[in-house]
Write a protein that holds these residues in place. Structure first.
Motif, PDB file in Angstrom:
ATOM      1  N   PRO A 267       0.995  -1.044  -0.267  1.00 43.25           N
ATOM      2  CA  PRO A 267      -0.224   0.093   0.144  1.00 43.25           C
ATOM      3  C   PRO A 267       0.864   1.297   0.221  1.00 43.25           C
ATOM      4  O   PRO A 267       0.246   2.292  -0.774  1.00 43.25           O
ATOM      5  CB  PRO A 267      -0.918  -0.041   1.252  1.00 43.25           C
ATOM      6  N   ASP A 268       1.936   1.192   0.608  1.00 40.79           N
ATOM      7  CA  ASP A 268       2.298   2.793   0.684  1.00 40.79           C
ATOM      8  C   ASP A 268       3.747   2.932  -1.084  1.00 40.79           C
ATOM      9  O   ASP A 268       3.445   4.357  -1.132  1.00 40.79           O
ATOM     10  CB  ASP A 268       3.875   2.357   1.625  1.00 40.79           C
ATOM     11  N   LEU A 269       4.014   1.624  -1.933  1.00 42.30           N
ATOM     12  CA  LEU A 269       4.259   1.959  -2.946  1.00 42.30           C
ATOM     13  C   LEU A 269       3.206   2.604  -3.338  1.00 42.30           C
ATOM     14  O   LEU A 269       3.376   3.446  -4.464  1.00 42.30           O
ATOM     15  CB  LEU A 269       4.590   0.511  -3.198  1.00 42.30           C
ATOM     16  N   LEU A 270       1.915   2.145  -3.726  1.00 45.56           N
ATOM     17  CA  LEU A 270       0.633   2.072  -4.536  1.00 45.56           C
ATOM     18  C   LEU A 270       0.306   3.961  -3.975  1.00 45.56           C
ATOM     19  O   LEU A 270       0.460   4.426  -4.492  1.00 45.56           O
ATOM     20  CB  LEU A 270      -0.353   1.865  -4.523  1.00 45.56           C
ATOM     21  N   ALA A 271       0.308   4.508  -2.373  1.00 42.61           N
ATOM     22  CA  ALA A 271      -0.198   5.126  -2.404  1.00 42.61           C
ATOM     23  C   ALA A 271       1.244   6.386  -3.040  1.00 42.61           C
ATOM     24  O   ALA A 271       0.405   7.406  -3.198  1.00 42.61           O
ATOM     25  CB  ALA A 271       0.071   5.772  -0.470  1.00 42.61           C
ATOM     26  N   LYS A 272       2.299   6.512  -2.940  1.00 39.55           N
ATOM     27  CA  LYS A 272       3.435   6.935  -3.747  1.00 39.55           C
ATOM     28  C   LYS A 272       3.172   7.469  -4.686  1.00 39.55           C
ATOM     29  O   LYS A 272       3.415   8.507  -5.424  1.00 39.55           O
ATOM     30  CB  LYS A 272       5.138   6.144  -3.474  1.00 39.55           C
ATOM     31  N   PHE A 273       1.698   6.313  -5.216  1.00 37.82           N
ATOM     32  CA  PHE A 273       1.859   6.649  -7.068  1.00 37.82           C
ATOM     33  C   PHE A 273       1.489   8.351  -6.948  1.00 37.82           C
ATOM     34  O   PHE A 273       1.049   9.164  -7.887  1.00 37.82           O
ATOM     35  CB  PHE A 273       0.704   6.002  -7.214  1.00 37.82           C
ATOM     36  N   SER A 274       0.506   8.815  -5.815  1.00 38.17           N
ATOM     37  CA  SER A 274       0.002   9.908  -5.793  1.00 38.17           C
ATOM     38  C   SER A 274       1.514  11.454  -5.691  1.00 38.17           C
ATOM     39  O   SER A 274       0.686  12.777  -5.935  1.00 38.17           O
ATOM     40  CB  SER A 274      -1.339  10.046  -5.124  1.00 38.17           C
ATOM     41  N   THR A 275       1.776  11.081  -6.215  1.00 34.13           N
ATOM     42  CA  THR A 275       2.732  12.220  -6.209  1.00 34.13           C
ATOM     43  C   THR A 275       2.817  12.398  -7.304  1.00 34.13           C
ATOM     44  O   THR A 275       4.051  13.657  -7.240  1.00 34.13           O
ATOM     45  CB  THR A 275       4.201  11.737  -5.621  1.00 34.13           C
ATOM     46  N   VAL A 276       2.852  11.557  -8.409  1.00 31.63           N
ATOM     47  CA  VAL A 276       3.280  12.235  -9.330  1.00 31.63           C
ATOM     48  C   VAL A 276       1.847  12.461 -10.048  1.00 31.63           C
ATOM     49  O   VAL A 276       2.031  12.753 -11.699  1.00 31.63           O
ATOM     50  CB  VAL A 276       4.104  11.235 -10.013  1.00 31.63           C
ATOM     51  N   ALA A 277       0.425  12.170  -9.859  1.00 27.90           N
ATOM     52  CA  ALA A 277      -0.318  12.215 -10.306  1.00 27.90           C
ATOM     53  C   ALA A 277      -1.743  12.084  -9.254  1.00 27.90           C
ATOM     54  O   ALA A 277      -1.276  11.306  -8.933  1.00 27.90           O
ATOM     55  CB  ALA A 277      -0.862  10.982 -11.806  1.00 27.90           C
ATOM     56  N   PRO A 278      -2.861  12.746  -9.292  1.00 28.45           N
ATOM     57  CA  PRO A 278      -3.526  12.463  -8.787  1.00 28.45           C
ATOM     58  C   PRO A 278      -4.538  11.116  -8.904  1.00 28.45           C
ATOM     59  O   PRO A 278      -4.745  10.590 -10.108  1.00 28.45           O
ATOM     60  CB  PRO A 278      -4.829  13.750  -9.075  1.00 28.45           C
ATOM     61  N   PRO A 279      -4.578  10.843  -7.170  1.00 27.59           N
ATOM     62  CA  PRO A 279      -5.235   9.565  -8.038  1.00 27.59           C
ATOM     63  C   PRO A 279      -6.360   9.090  -8.701  1.00 27.59           C
ATOM     64  O   PRO A 279      -6.271   8.132  -9.821  1.00 27.59           O
ATOM     65  CB  PRO A 279      -5.732   9.395  -6.189  1.00 27.59           C
ATOM     66  N   ALA A 280      -7.188  10.138  -9.090  1.00 26.85           N
ATOM     67  CA  ALA A 280      -8.259  10.159 -10.096  1.00 26.85           C
ATOM     68  C   ALA A 280      -8.058   9.832 -11.336  1.00 26.85           C
ATOM     69  O   ALA A 280      -8.326   9.166 -12.208  1.00 26.85           O
ATOM     70  CB  ALA A 280      -9.466  11.354  -9.841  1.00 26.85           C
ATOM     71  N   ARG A 281      -6.344  10.609 -11.224  1.00 29.70           N
ATOM     72  CA  ARG A 281      -5.921  10.063 -12.711  1.00 29.70           C
ATOM     73  C   ARG A 281      -5.375   8.874 -13.079  1.00 29.70           C
ATOM     74  O   ARG A 281      -4.966   8.155 -13.805  1.00 29.70           O
ATOM     75  CB  ARG A 281      -5.173  11.020 -13.353  1.00 29.70           C
ATOM     76  N   SER A 282      -4.419   8.848 -11.138  1.00 28.42           N
ATOM     77  CA  SER A 282      -3.644   7.781 -11.440  1.00 28.42           C
ATOM     78  C   SER A 282      -4.357   5.724 -11.363  1.00 28.42           C
ATOM     79  O   SER A 282      -3.760   5.212 -12.314  1.00 28.42           O
ATOM     80  CB  SER A 282      -2.305   7.754 -10.615  1.00 28.42           C
ATOM     81  N   LEU A 283      -4.694   6.338 -10.057  1.00 34.84           N
ATOM     82  CA  LEU A 283      -5.664   4.466 -10.047  1.00 34.84           C
ATOM     83  C   LEU A 283      -7.289   4.842 -10.825  1.00 34.84           C
ATOM     84  O   LEU A 283      -7.760   4.596  -9.753  1.00 34.84           O
ATOM     85  CB  LEU A 283      -5.763   4.153  -8.303  1.00 34.84           C
ATOM     86  N   ALA A 284      -7.627   5.162 -11.789  1.00 34.48           N
ATOM     87  CA  ALA A 284      -8.118   5.513 -12.444  1.00 34.48           C
ATOM     88  C   ALA A 284      -9.439   4.247 -12.320  1.00 34.48           C
ATOM     89  O   ALA A 284      -9.536   3.377 -12.710  1.00 34.48           O
ATOM     90  CB  ALA A 284      -8.928   6.249 -13.787  1.00 34.48           C
ATOM     91  N   SER A 285     -10.622   5.021 -12.257  1.00 33.65           N
ATOM     92  CA  SER A 285     -11.966   3.638 -11.922  1.00 33.65           C
ATOM     93  C   SER A 285     -11.872   3.149 -13.409  1.00 33.65           C
ATOM     94  O   SER A 285     -12.165   3.555 -15.067  1.00 33.65           O
ATOM     95  CB  SER A 285     -13.347   4.007 -11.604  1.00 33.65           C
ATOM     96  N   ILE A 286     -12.475   1.813 -13.805  1.00 41.11           N
ATOM     97  CA  ILE A 286     -12.288   1.375 -14.853  1.00 41.11           C
ATOM     98  C   ILE A 286     -14.191   1.305 -15.402  1.00 41.11           C
ATOM     99  O   ILE A 286     -15.042   0.849 -14.377  1.00 41.11           O
ATOM    100  CB  ILE A 286     -11.905   0.099 -15.450  1.00 41.11           C
ATOM    101  N   SER A 287     -14.282   0.670 -16.264  1.00 40.79           N
ATOM    102  CA  SER A 287     -15.925   0.883 -16.897  1.00 40.79           C
ATOM    103  C   SER A 287     -16.263  -0.270 -15.996  1.00 40.79           C
ATOM    104  O   SER A 287     -15.663  -1.338 -16.060  1.00 40.79           O
ATOM    105  CB  SER A 287     -15.560   0.834 -18.208  1.00 40.79           C
TER     106      SER A 287
END
Ligand SMILES: Cc1ncc(COP(=O)(O)O)c(C=O)c1O
Length: 418
Positions: A267-287
């Motif tokens: 989880p800490d590595l996934l949370a780090k993704f939001s340092t380069v893009a907002p969660p809505a962009r990075s872990l965007a929901s799929i259809s």
């Protein structure tokens, strides 16, 4: 699409990305470090912006498309049924739908909740995995030749690029990778590797995890894993190691256009993704349709073994044909593609093959006379063989591909699409 339309569309998308990048840089520390000037040259250098679709618009409808490592079989019947069942529910956001798919994946891999993000394809989270762990003082170490998204992310983040040649078996040379830099931010391993299709043994990745400098992460791109006989390293995520694994539904599952993938990490590595893009962009929901199709594919017990065998059989037949005719191929592919020596610049050969209505893949700077060819259906590969021999029998330079739009790169990442 004419090249001028293509250019203006690309420019418009590009401007939108730049606008978003500048707004995002104020909120995302790692992006602020590289701001807009870094983005411009990286995009400008990407001649294939728009992807292979740009090329296909110029081709006749009966062209054999074996250029982008897609699956000619498309989505499984189980996935198509799931899509038609969920499509009528598409008026609602239905987060429960994606949660069900995450739960199925977690069960399959023994993952605790919070270790997996379900995303539209794997290119987007791959960028975020790379970008959130590299920067001006955190190098990226990667194989050469390998999938270009690694070094492109390094360019975007102004991170030092440390390419390390593949070893004699075309595996990532993990010992040389560790020696190559004293304190990198990340190691990028593509397994099977794109473009060679070759395997880096699981033990080598375990060795890398055990011997890499503290503070670095190992990013393993398993986009083509299902075609191979090698064991996955997702269990290393469950064991809380410094590793991020990417999987996609674009390849064996035949869902490239439907867009589904996963990033698997602590989880800490996934949370780090939001340092380069907002969660809505990075872990965007799929259809919901893609989520349901992905889940149905995961639960379809026949799908992977059957498609692995179909691919391996057609690949073996094609390679046997090429070897029988004394053409040189990179040995050991366990993927749905292979590389073959065309004894001339790959781009010229690609152009010659398009004249024969066969769209093959590109070459890589480290192996400029080799082209990558995707394994299509048996019938498609029969047409490929005929055209291949004809083009090889034509003197290099005889084909004129200048009028064709020939993309340098396929760009699957949502981040670059805009
Ligand atoms: C090695 C590798 N990683 C990731 C991707 C991204 O694919 P997608 O975004 O469709 O999941 C690709 C696509 O070709 C690939 O070859």
């Amino acid at each position: 699409m004419s090249s001028s339309v293509h250019t203006s569309v690309s420019r418009r998308s590009f401007m939108r990305i730049l606008g978003a990048a500048s707004a995002a840089a104020t909120s995302f520390p790692a992006l602020a470090a590289v701001q807009q000037p870094a983005a411009a040259p990286a995009q400008g250098a990407r001649r294939g912006f728009g992807g292979d679709a740009g090329m296909m618009r110029h081709l006749s409808p009966d062209t054999v498309i074996i250029s982008s490592n897609e699956n000619p079989l498309g989505p499984a019947q189980s996935a198509l049924s799931a899509i038609s069942e969920t499509a009528p529910l598409g008026g609602r956001y239905h987060q429960e739908e994606t949660m069900k798919t995450v739960a199925v994946f977690n069960d399959l891999f023994g993952l605790k909740p919070g270790y997996l993000a379900l995303t539209p394809g794997s290119g987007g989270p791959l960028d975020l995995a790379l970008m959130s762990n590299i920067g001006p003082d955190k190098a990226l170490v990667y194989g050469d030749p390998s999938y270009e998204q690694g070094f492109r992310a390094a360019e975007t983040m102004k991170a030092p690029k440390v390419p390390v040649p593949l070893n004699a078996t075309f595996a990532h040379d993990v010992k040389a990778m560790v020696k190559a830099h004293p304190s990198p931010g990340a190691y990028y391993i593509v397994n099977p590797n794109n473009p060679t299709g070759t395997i880096t043994p699981r033990e080598d990745i375990l060795w890398l995890l055990a011997n890499k400098p503290a503070g670095s992460v190992v990013i393993v791109d398993e986009a083509y894993h299902h075609f191979s006989n090698e064991d996955s390293v997702i269990d290393q995520v469950a064991a809380d190691k410094d590793i991020i694994v990417l999987r996609t539904f674009s390849k064996i599952y035949g869902m490239a256009g439907l867009r589904a993938g996963v990033a698997v990490a602590r989880p800490d590595l996934l949370a780090k993704f939001s340092t380069v893009a907002p969660p809505a962009r990075s872990l965007a929901s799929i259809s919901i349709t893609s989520s349901a199709a992905a889940r149905a594919s995961l639960q379809d017990k026949e799908l992977v073994p059957l498609r692995r065998k179909i691919n391996a059989d057609v690949r073996s037949e094609t390679l046997e044909f090429l070897e029988k005719h004394n053409y040189k191929v990179v040995p050991g592919s366990q993927a749905n593609f292979f590389m073959v020596d065309v004894k001339r610049p790959g781009r010229d050969f690609q152009a010659a093959m398009i004249k024969e209505n066969i769209a093959i893949g590109r070459s890589w700077p480290a192996m400029p006379n080799f082209v990558r060819v995707t394994v299509g259906t048996k019938q498609e590969m029969a047409k490929f063989q005929t055209a291949f021999v004809k083009c090889m029998d034509t003197a290099p330079g005889a084909a004129n591909g200048a009028s064709l739009y020939m993309p340098e790169y396929h760009v699957p990442s949502e981040l670059y699409r805009g």
